[in-house]
Design a protein around this motif. Structure first.
Motif, PDB file in Angstrom:
ATOM      1  N   GLN A   1      28.511  29.127  37.519  1.00  0.00           N
ATOM      2  CA  GLN A   1      29.014  28.189  38.278  1.00  0.00           C
ATOM      3  C   GLN A   1      28.193  27.802  39.710  1.00  0.00           C
ATOM      4  O   GLN A   1      28.171  26.626  39.958  1.00  0.00           O
ATOM      5  CB  GLN A   1      30.446  28.576  38.534  1.00  0.00           C
ATOM      6  CG  GLN A   1      31.403  28.648  37.679  1.00  0.00           C
ATOM      7  CD  GLN A   1      32.870  28.782  38.109  1.00  0.00           C
ATOM      8  OE1 GLN A   1      33.056  29.680  38.789  1.00  0.00           O
ATOM      9  NE2 GLN A   1      33.773  28.042  37.424  1.00  0.00           N
TER      10      GLN A   1
ATOM     11  N   ASP B   1      25.815  36.733  32.106  1.00  0.00           N
ATOM     12  CA  ASP B   1      26.950  37.259  31.780  1.00  0.00           C
ATOM     13  C   ASP B   1      27.959  36.956  32.753  1.00  0.00           C
ATOM     14  O   ASP B   1      29.155  37.428  33.069  1.00  0.00           O
ATOM     15  CB  ASP B   1      27.297  38.684  31.080  1.00  0.00           C
ATOM     16  CG  ASP B   1      26.498  39.833  32.118  1.00  0.00           C
ATOM     17  OD1 ASP B   1      26.051  39.190  32.975  1.00  0.00           O
ATOM     18  OD2 ASP B   1      26.764  40.913  31.774  1.00  0.00           O
TER      19      ASP B   1
ATOM     20  N   HIS C   1      30.023  34.687  35.109  1.00  0.00           N
ATOM     21  CA  HIS C   1      30.375  33.284  35.055  1.00  0.00           C
ATOM     22  C   HIS C   1      30.254  32.845  36.807  1.00  0.00           C
ATOM     23  O   HIS C   1      30.208  31.672  36.658  1.00  0.00           O
ATOM     24  CB  HIS C   1      31.914  33.336  34.937  1.00  0.00           C
ATOM     25  CG  HIS C   1      32.694  32.034  34.767  1.00  0.00           C
ATOM     26  ND1 HIS C   1      32.587  31.114  33.669  1.00  0.00           N
ATOM     27  CD2 HIS C   1      33.486  31.456  35.444  1.00  0.00           C
ATOM     28  CE1 HIS C   1      33.078  30.302  33.834  1.00  0.00           C
ATOM     29  NE2 HIS C   1      33.805  30.503  34.980  1.00  0.00           N
ATOM     30  N   THR C   2      30.403  33.291  37.432  1.00  0.00           N
ATOM     31  CA  THR C   2      30.298  33.107  38.853  1.00  0.00           C
ATOM     32  C   THR C   2      28.687  32.483  39.144  1.00  0.00           C
ATOM     33  O   THR C   2      28.762  31.405  39.807  1.00  0.00           O
ATOM     34  CB  THR C   2      30.420  34.352  39.871  1.00  0.00           C
ATOM     35  OG1 THR C   2      32.130  34.490  39.598  1.00  0.00           O
ATOM     36  CG2 THR C   2      30.526  33.661  41.359  1.00  0.00           C
TER      37      THR C   2
END
Length: 72
Positions: A49, A43, A45-46
């Motif tokens: 990425q 969960d 997002h960082t």
């Protein structure tokens, strides 16, 4: 789902480091149990990425993630 775990990570400087450690431990658990095809969900997002090389990471996360690639 094949397995799950819970772990308290103390003394970390960020929740992102905890997410990365949990990802690493989950992947290692799969490797130890002979599971070679793994789908990872997060969960963060960082973290997504960083893992997909869309964002650079700091050295402490790089050390955690380097451990993943060294084992796989």
């Amino acid at each position: 789902m094949m397995c799950a775990f819970a772990q308290a990570y103390h003394g970390l400087n960020s929740s992102l480091a905890a997410e990365a450690l949990a990802m690493r431990e989950g992947i290692f658990m799969c490797c130890r149990n002979g599971i070679s095809e793994v789908m990872v969900e997060t969960d963060s997002h960082t973290l997504l990425q960083i893992v997909t090389d869309q964002q650079a990471c700091n050295w402490d996360l790089a050390c955690i993630l380097q451990g993943i690639t060294a084992k796989t």
